[in-house]
Design an enzyme around this catalytic site. Structure first.
Site, PDB file in Angstrom:
ATOM      1  N   TYR A 268      35.290  36.396  59.419  1.00 42.42           N
ATOM      2  CA  TYR A 268      35.365  35.795  58.090  1.00 42.42           C
ATOM      3  C   TYR A 268      35.928  34.367  58.161  1.00 42.42           C
ATOM      4  CZ  TYR A 268      37.123  34.179  53.768  1.00 42.42           C
ATOM      5  OH  TYR A 268      37.374  33.338  52.722  1.00 42.42           O
TER       6      TYR A 268
ATOM      7  N   GLU B 257      42.494  29.281  54.330  1.00 44.09           N
ATOM      8  CA  GLU B 257      41.755  30.539  54.515  1.00 44.09           C
ATOM      9  C   GLU B 257      42.651  31.645  55.057  1.00 44.09           C
ATOM     10  OE1 GLU B 257      38.988  31.448  53.411  1.00 44.09           O
ATOM     11  OE2 GLU B 257      38.272  29.514  52.702  1.00 44.09           O
TER      12      GLU B 257
ATOM     13  N   TRP C 153      43.239  22.733  48.400  1.00 43.38           N
ATOM     14  CA  TRP C 153      42.513  22.627  49.673  1.00 43.38           C
ATOM     15  C   TRP C 153      41.052  22.253  49.466  1.00 43.38           C
ATOM     16  CZ3 TRP C 153      45.339  26.793  48.003  1.00 43.38           C
ATOM     17  CH2 TRP C 153      44.641  27.796  47.361  1.00 43.38           C
TER      18      TRP C 153
ATOM     19  N   GLY D 144      53.932  37.742  53.390  1.00 42.60           N
ATOM     20  CA  GLY D 144      53.616  39.006  54.050  1.00 42.60           C
ATOM     21  C   GLY D 144      52.637  38.836  55.213  1.00 42.60           C
ATOM     22  N   TYR D 145      52.344  39.948  55.880  1.00 42.08           N
ATOM     23  CA  TYR D 145      51.427  39.920  57.047  1.00 42.08           C
ATOM     24  C   TYR D 145      51.806  38.762  57.972  1.00 42.08           C
ATOM     25  CZ  TYR D 145      48.769  42.811  53.826  1.00 42.08           C
ATOM     26  OH  TYR D 145      48.387  43.775  52.933  1.00 42.08           O
TER      27      TYR D 145
ATOM     28  N   ASP E  80      33.595  38.433  52.288  1.00 43.24           N
ATOM     29  CA  ASP E  80      34.916  38.979  51.967  1.00 43.24           C
ATOM     30  C   ASP E  80      34.735  39.967  50.820  1.00 43.24           C
ATOM     31  OD1 ASP E  80      34.473  37.429  49.733  1.00 43.24           O
ATOM     32  OD2 ASP E  80      36.419  36.424  49.775  1.00 43.24           O
TER      33      ASP E  80
ATOM     34  N   CYS F 186      27.860  34.951  33.295  1.00 40.24           N
ATOM     35  CA  CYS F 186      27.434  34.884  34.694  1.00 40.24           C
ATOM     36  C   CYS F 186      26.137  34.076  34.846  1.00 40.24           C
ATOM     37  CB  CYS F 186      27.234  36.304  35.221  1.00 40.24           C
ATOM     38  SG  CYS F 186      26.665  36.316  36.918  1.00 40.24           S
TER      39      CYS F 186
HETATM   40 FE1  SF4 Z   1      28.443  40.463  38.495  1.00 38.46          FE
HETATM   41 FE2  SF4 Z   1      27.700  40.819  35.960  1.00 38.46          FE
HETATM   42 FE3  SF4 Z   1      26.978  38.625  37.277  1.00 38.46          FE
HETATM   43 FE4  SF4 Z   1      25.916  40.952  37.892  1.00 38.46          FE
HETATM   44  S1  SF4 Z   1      25.726  39.879  35.964  1.00 38.46           S
HETATM   45  S2  SF4 Z   1      26.660  39.411  39.339  1.00 38.46           S
HETATM   46  S3  SF4 Z   1      27.635  42.327  37.585  1.00 38.46           S
HETATM   47  S4  SF4 Z   1      29.060  39.239  36.723  1.00 38.46           S
END
Ligand code: SF4
Length: 358
Positions: free
Chosen positions: A118, A35, A22, A79-80, A136, A200
């Site tokens: 949402y 969604e 999508w 489901g749902y 969400d 991250c």
């Molecule tokens: Fe999430 Fe770790 Fe990134 Fe913080 S650093 S937003 S806890 S993944």
């Protein structure tokens, strides 16, 4: 922090977004379908359903015109089921009142069946580029750790506050990418357990990472224990066919087909409960035979253990007292009827056993 955060986030998303069927769709209908399917359901599960759905009902007009049984059958296993029925209801409203198109307006979207804040924000931002932030479970988790947010996130007050924080972080004109990036970060990196903080893109801005308290966030208010009910169902046999009944449209599993039966009340044996339920639902007197199987399933608000018994009608004509339809069908026909999880398991067990004719 806002500009730096969103720049890092969107840049990461542009390089790491999963290639999902999508994504890249500019068709608001496809975005709406995805969604709704993704609510409470994993991406891997949704992909084949989405592809099949778009083949069967490629646009709003096709969905509006489809027989309800086809729509429920295409949804079977997700489901749902009220989600599927609401989508068709909405498709019919859109065909009648909106020129067959989803409106590019948040308030008009939330006025349609099955479209809450949402979904309306997701359609408004991804399909129409409107500056509306989504909230969400993934977004809540990312925000709770990033800020940090020490209160329980699953309360109406927290929803309101977090929605407004998500909205304030939104970079104007980039809402679609921002929303999808937040959800993707929550789905791929900021995982509920063991978040991948070393991968991250926003770790240098994340309070929970700095304080090493990721595992304690988000805080969740404990939910009440889920009740567990016992149910019986009868597989009634007649000349090699079995009886299935259609549930009333409103309510749990509305419009789906099932092996009739119901809840075992306190002090009742399974056979007593089944006899009573079949009389109340279909006006027939029955004799309960052997146990076919025991089936467990968890719904959102309760768990069920269902005991399915072979049975036969001993007196009375079928009347639709609590069912909207009832049919005697061959085992080979069962697969064509949309059913919930447990009834599909019973139906498969019957087909596997094949030659039973009680
Ligand atoms: Fe999430 Fe770790 Fe990134 Fe913080 S650093 S937003 S806890 S993944």
């Amino acid at each position: 922090m806002k500009n730096e955060f969103t720049a890092l986030l969107i840049d990461w998303y542009e390089h790491n977004a999963r290639n999902l069927p999508w994504r890249g769709h500019s068709d608001p209908y496809a975005i709406w379908v995805s969604e709704i399917m993704l609510q409470q359901t994993r991406v891997d599960t949704v992909i084949p359903y989405f592809n099949r759905w778009m083949n069967l009902f490629p646009d709003i007009a096709a969905l509006a015109a489809a027989p309800e049984d086809c729509v429920l059958k295409a949804w079977e296993g997700l489901g749902y089921y009220s989600r599927a029925r609401s989508m068709q209801k909405t498709a019919r409203i859109l065909s009648r009142d909106f020129n067959g198109k989803l409106p590019a307006d948040f308030d008009a979207l939330t006025g349609l069946p099955g479209i809450g804040p949402y979904t309306a924000a997701a359609i408004a931002s991804i399909a129409f580029g409107l500056d509306r932030a989504v909230l969400d479970g993934n977004v809540k988790r990312v925000l709770a750790r990033l800020l940090p947010y020490p209160e329980a996130v699953n309360t109406p007050a927290a929803e309101k506050e977090l929605r407004s924080i998500a909205q304030n972080l939104l970079p104007p004109g980039r809402a679609g990418d921002y929303n999808q990036a937040m959800m993707e970060l929550g789905a791929l990196i900021c995982l509920p357990r063991n978040p991948k903080c070393s991968e991250c893109p926003v770790s240098m801005l994340c309070a929970a990472f700095k304080e090493n308290c990721q595992s304690t966030l988000p805080v969740m208010k404990e939910k009440a224990a889920v009740p567990h009910i016992t149910v019986t169902a009868g597989v009634l046999h007649e000349n090699g066919r079995v009886l299935i009944a259609r549930r009333p449209v409103n309510g749990l599993l509305g419009g789906l087909w099932e092996f009739p039966g119901g809840k075992v009340e306190a002090g009742e044996s399974h056979a007593q409960a089944l006899t009573r339920e079949l009389e109340e639902e279909l006006g027939i007197t029955t004799e309960t035979g052997e146990l076919l199987g025991r089936y467990n399933h968890a719904y959102t608000h309760f768990k069920v253990t269902l005991y399915a018994y072979h049975a036969r009608v001993t007196a009375g004509e079928i009347k639709l007292l609590q069912a909207s339809e009832a049919r005697w069908v061959d085992l080979t026909e069962l697969d064509a009827y949309p059913m919930g999880k447990i009834d599909r398991m019973i139906s498969r067990d019957l087909v596997k056993a094949g030659d039973f004719d009680g």
